[in-house]
Motif scaffolding. Structure first.
Motif, PDB file in Angstrom:
ATOM      1  N   ILE A 192      -5.297   5.377  -6.902  1.00 44.19           N
ATOM      2  CA  ILE A 192      -4.067   4.454  -6.421  1.00 44.19           C
ATOM      3  C   ILE A 192      -3.605   4.862  -5.188  1.00 44.19           C
ATOM      4  CG2 ILE A 192      -1.904   3.634  -7.229  1.00 44.19           C
ATOM      5  CD1 ILE A 192      -2.833   4.384 -10.073  1.00 44.19           C
ATOM      6  N   GLN A 193      -3.372   3.844  -4.168  1.00 42.83           N
ATOM      7  CA  GLN A 193      -2.690   4.065  -2.957  1.00 42.83           C
ATOM      8  C   GLN A 193      -1.287   3.440  -3.065  1.00 42.83           C
ATOM      9  OE1 GLN A 193      -5.098   2.378   0.237  1.00 42.83           O
ATOM     10  NE2 GLN A 193      -7.328   2.827  -0.784  1.00 42.83           N
ATOM     11  N   VAL A 194      -0.346   4.376  -2.821  1.00 40.98           N
ATOM     12  CA  VAL A 194       1.091   4.139  -3.106  1.00 40.98           C
ATOM     13  C   VAL A 194       1.577   3.923  -1.818  1.00 40.98           C
ATOM     14  CG1 VAL A 194       3.334   5.021  -3.554  1.00 40.98           C
ATOM     15  CG2 VAL A 194       1.420   5.744  -4.954  1.00 40.98           C
ATOM     16  N   ILE A 195       2.133   2.490  -1.565  1.00 38.31           N
ATOM     17  CA  ILE A 195       2.699   2.058  -0.336  1.00 38.31           C
ATOM     18  C   ILE A 195       4.341   2.001  -0.450  1.00 38.31           C
ATOM     19  CG2 ILE A 195       2.902  -0.057   1.181  1.00 38.31           C
ATOM     20  CD1 ILE A 195      -0.430   0.393  -0.345  1.00 38.31           C
ATOM     21  N   GLN A 196       5.145   2.552   0.218  1.00 32.05           N
ATOM     22  CA  GLN A 196       6.364   2.489  -0.005  1.00 32.05           C
ATOM     23  C   GLN A 196       6.932   1.434   0.931  1.00 32.05           C
ATOM     24  OE1 GLN A 196       9.288   3.925   2.439  1.00 32.05           O
ATOM     25  NE2 GLN A 196      10.346   2.188   0.828  1.00 32.05           N
ATOM     26  N   ARG A 197       7.106   0.016   0.748  1.00 31.02           N
ATOM     27  CA  ARG A 197       7.515  -0.969   1.443  1.00 31.02           C
ATOM     28  C   ARG A 197       8.021  -2.301   0.610  1.00 31.02           C
ATOM     29  NH1 ARG A 197       3.706  -3.041   6.594  1.00 31.02           N
ATOM     30  NH2 ARG A 197       5.327  -4.050   7.545  1.00 31.02           N
ATOM     31  N   ASP A 198       8.780  -3.000   1.376  1.00 35.33           N
ATOM     32  CA  ASP A 198       9.071  -4.322   0.589  1.00 35.33           C
ATOM     33  C   ASP A 198       7.702  -5.139   0.440  1.00 35.33           C
ATOM     34  OD1 ASP A 198      11.296  -6.774  -0.047  1.00 35.33           O
ATOM     35  OD2 ASP A 198       9.740  -7.421   1.304  1.00 35.33           O
ATOM     36  N   HIS A 199       7.625  -5.546  -0.816  1.00 40.37           N
ATOM     37  CA  HIS A 199       6.265  -6.281  -0.894  1.00 40.37           C
ATOM     38  C   HIS A 199       5.858  -7.432  -0.214  1.00 40.37           C
ATOM     39  CE1 HIS A 199       8.720  -7.448  -4.686  1.00 40.37           C
ATOM     40  NE2 HIS A 199       8.844  -8.576  -4.066  1.00 40.37           N
ATOM     41  N   THR A 200       7.051  -8.222   0.117  1.00 36.54           N
ATOM     42  CA  THR A 200       6.816  -9.352   0.895  1.00 36.54           C
ATOM     43  C   THR A 200       6.240  -9.017   2.510  1.00 36.54           C
ATOM     44  OG1 THR A 200       8.485 -10.532  -0.373  1.00 36.54           O
ATOM     45  CG2 THR A 200       7.952 -11.539   1.682  1.00 36.54           C
ATOM     46  N   GLU A 201       7.022  -8.017   2.874  1.00 38.80           N
ATOM     47  CA  GLU A 201       6.705  -7.542   4.177  1.00 38.80           C
ATOM     48  C   GLU A 201       5.291  -7.130   4.004  1.00 38.80           C
ATOM     49  OE1 GLU A 201       9.558  -4.664   5.544  1.00 38.80           O
ATOM     50  OE2 GLU A 201      11.140  -5.897   5.360  1.00 38.80           O
ATOM     51  N   TYR A 202       4.951  -6.599   3.142  1.00 38.42           N
ATOM     52  CA  TYR A 202       3.626  -5.893   3.082  1.00 38.42           C
ATOM     53  C   TYR A 202       2.518  -6.737   2.836  1.00 38.42           C
ATOM     54  CZ  TYR A 202      -0.435  -2.940   1.635  1.00 38.42           C
ATOM     55  OH  TYR A 202      -1.597  -2.537   1.638  1.00 38.42           O
ATOM     56  N   LEU A 203       2.682  -7.994   2.169  1.00 33.16           N
ATOM     57  CA  LEU A 203       1.755  -8.930   2.004  1.00 33.16           C
ATOM     58  C   LEU A 203       1.431  -9.529   3.306  1.00 33.16           C
ATOM     59  CD1 LEU A 203       3.284 -10.606  -1.406  1.00 33.16           C
ATOM     60  CD2 LEU A 203       0.778  -9.469  -0.883  1.00 33.16           C
ATOM     61  N   ARG A 204       2.617  -9.760   4.019  1.00 30.66           N
ATOM     62  CA  ARG A 204       2.544 -10.491   5.512  1.00 30.66           C
ATOM     63  C   ARG A 204       1.410  -9.676   6.260  1.00 30.66           C
ATOM     64  NH1 ARG A 204       8.854 -11.591   5.522  1.00 30.66           N
ATOM     65  NH2 ARG A 204       8.665 -13.559   4.493  1.00 30.66           N
ATOM     66  N   THR A 205       1.275  -8.581   6.005  1.00 28.72           N
ATOM     67  CA  THR A 205       0.447  -7.749   6.874  1.00 28.72           C
ATOM     68  C   THR A 205      -1.038  -7.675   6.656  1.00 28.72           C
ATOM     69  OG1 THR A 205       0.537  -5.597   5.611  1.00 28.72           O
ATOM     70  CG2 THR A 205       2.026  -5.823   7.384  1.00 28.72           C
ATOM     71  N   LEU A 206      -1.267  -8.484   5.372  1.00 30.34           N
ATOM     72  CA  LEU A 206      -2.703  -8.398   4.760  1.00 30.34           C
ATOM     73  C   LEU A 206      -3.287  -9.823   5.288  1.00 30.34           C
ATOM     74  CD1 LEU A 206      -2.069  -7.215   1.302  1.00 30.34           C
ATOM     75  CD2 LEU A 206      -3.050  -5.814   3.398  1.00 30.34           C
ATOM     76  N   ALA A 207      -4.849  -9.948   5.453  1.00 31.00           N
ATOM     77  CA  ALA A 207      -5.549 -10.922   5.568  1.00 31.00           C
ATOM     78  C   ALA A 207      -5.523 -11.753   4.359  1.00 31.00           C
ATOM     79  CB  ALA A 207      -6.847 -10.357   5.909  1.00 31.00           C
ATOM     80  N   ASP A 208      -5.977 -13.064   4.399  1.00 32.76           N
ATOM     81  CA  ASP A 208      -6.030 -13.881   3.555  1.00 32.76           C
ATOM     82  C   ASP A 208      -7.178 -13.431   2.388  1.00 32.76           C
ATOM     83  OD1 ASP A 208      -4.396 -15.671   5.026  1.00 32.76           O
ATOM     84  OD2 ASP A 208      -5.655 -17.120   5.386  1.00 32.76           O
ATOM     85  N   GLN A 209      -6.885 -13.761   1.504  1.00 31.01           N
ATOM     86  CA  GLN A 209      -7.800 -13.410   0.248  1.00 31.01           C
ATOM     87  C   GLN A 209      -8.488 -12.037   0.371  1.00 31.01           C
ATOM     88  OE1 GLN A 209     -10.592 -16.588  -0.820  1.00 31.01           O
ATOM     89  NE2 GLN A 209      -9.041 -18.200  -0.137  1.00 31.01           N
ATOM     90  N   SER A 210      -7.530 -11.035   0.706  1.00 36.90           N
ATOM     91  CA  SER A 210      -7.871  -9.721   0.651  1.00 36.90           C
ATOM     92  C   SER A 210      -8.088  -8.884  -0.633  1.00 36.90           C
ATOM     93  CB  SER A 210      -7.080  -9.027   1.750  1.00 36.90           C
ATOM     94  OG  SER A 210      -5.821  -9.019   1.557  1.00 36.90           O
ATOM     95  N   PHE A 211      -7.294  -9.469  -1.573  1.00 39.38           N
ATOM     96  CA  PHE A 211      -7.147  -8.686  -3.013  1.00 39.38           C
ATOM     97  C   PHE A 211      -7.703  -9.800  -3.838  1.00 39.38           C
ATOM     98  CE2 PHE A 211      -5.191  -5.573  -0.544  1.00 39.38           C
ATOM     99  CZ  PHE A 211      -5.358  -4.258  -1.209  1.00 39.38           C
ATOM    100  N   ASP A 212      -8.546  -9.351  -4.875  1.00 36.97           N
ATOM    101  CA  ASP A 212      -9.058 -10.169  -6.132  1.00 36.97           C
ATOM    102  C   ASP A 212      -7.617 -10.606  -6.855  1.00 36.97           C
ATOM    103  OD1 ASP A 212     -11.437 -10.218  -5.512  1.00 36.97           O
ATOM    104  OD2 ASP A 212     -11.999  -8.405  -7.167  1.00 36.97           O
ATOM    105  N   VAL A 213      -7.118  -9.655  -7.110  1.00 37.67           N
ATOM    106  CA  VAL A 213      -5.774  -9.895  -7.838  1.00 37.67           C
ATOM    107  C   VAL A 213      -4.194  -9.284  -7.453  1.00 37.67           C
ATOM    108  CG1 VAL A 213      -4.659  -9.533 -10.016  1.00 37.67           C
ATOM    109  CG2 VAL A 213      -7.037 -10.010 -10.144  1.00 37.67           C
ATOM    110  N   VAL A 214      -3.332 -10.299  -7.283  1.00 41.29           N
ATOM    111  CA  VAL A 214      -2.077  -9.402  -7.082  1.00 41.29           C
ATOM    112  C   VAL A 214      -1.128  -9.834  -8.421  1.00 41.29           C
ATOM    113  CG1 VAL A 214      -0.031 -10.094  -5.507  1.00 41.29           C
ATOM    114  CG2 VAL A 214      -2.241 -10.627  -4.455  1.00 41.29           C
ATOM    115  N   TYR A 215      -0.452  -8.683  -8.503  1.00 39.44           N
ATOM    116  CA  TYR A 215       0.354  -8.727  -9.975  1.00 39.44           C
ATOM    117  C   TYR A 215       1.435  -8.173  -9.669  1.00 39.44           C
ATOM    118  CZ  TYR A 215       1.424  -6.413 -14.368  1.00 39.44           C
ATOM    119  OH  TYR A 215       1.858  -6.249 -15.554  1.00 39.44           O
ATOM    120  N   LEU A 216       2.545  -8.910 -10.373  1.00 37.81           N
ATOM    121  CA  LEU A 216       4.012  -8.939 -10.395  1.00 37.81           C
ATOM    122  C   LEU A 216       4.499  -8.550 -11.594  1.00 37.81           C
ATOM    123  CD1 LEU A 216       3.967 -12.107  -8.287  1.00 37.81           C
ATOM    124  CD2 LEU A 216       5.180 -10.094  -7.124  1.00 37.81           C
TER     125      LEU A 216
END
Length: 158
Positions: free
Chosen positions: A58-82
């Motif tokens: 597991i790669q732990v990322i300490q960051r606001d999740h909305t800000e982190y999502l904005r750095t990612l490419a479209d469709q870069s993960f199969d599942v996003v879990y909340l």
């Protein structure tokens, strides 16, 4: 990707399921929680080898999740879990007692869900109280058939 890492129990299950070839990012807004959980995932030594391997991946990322999502490419993960903190405390959830004071109680925002939809290749999954206002606000399709305090739902891409 687990946008609400907390104690990482859901991330551990996801990491176990995706195996050595999969990637699980656990995003935690609160710095103290992220540091403690990251340390625990890397040093815990009680359990089966496959469980410990899942924890280490597991790669732990300490960051606001909305800000982190904005750095990612479209469709870069199969599942996003909340799994946001519940609107009402479930007293039986003793494992969370130590985390409650440091937890992020931010409610799920439309901008976060928009980014999660963009990043998810297949599904955005929500875990919330069965009575949560999030179900109707965001039109998640509930996945379980039996009544429970906790429900799971999906926004499907496929």
């Amino acid at each position: 990707m687990d946008l609400t890492l907390g104690l990482a129990s859901d991330s551990i299950v996801a990491s176990y399921l995706v195996g050595k070839d999969g990637i699980v990012h656990g995003v935690e807004k609160q710095q103290t929680v992220a540091e403690i959980v990251k340390s625990g995932l890397s040093t815990w030594d009680d359990g089966s080898e496959s469980l410990l391997d899942a924890m280490r991946r597991i790669q732990v990322i300490q960051r606001d999740h909305t800000e982190y999502l904005r750095t990612l490419a479209d469709q870069s993960f199969d599942v996003v879990y909340l799994d946001p903190m519940f609107e009402r405390t479930i007293d039986e959830s003793l494992s969370l007692n130590g985390l409650r004071a440091s937890a992020s109680y931010d409610t799920l925002q439309s901008k976060t869900l928009d980014e999660a939809r963009r990043v998810a290749r297949k599904h955005v999954i929500l875990k919330a109280e069965s009575s949560s206002s999030l179900w109707e606000k965001y039109s998640f399709e509930r996945l379980e058939k039996r009544p429970s305090r906790t429900s799971y739902g999906a926004l499907r891409r496929l």
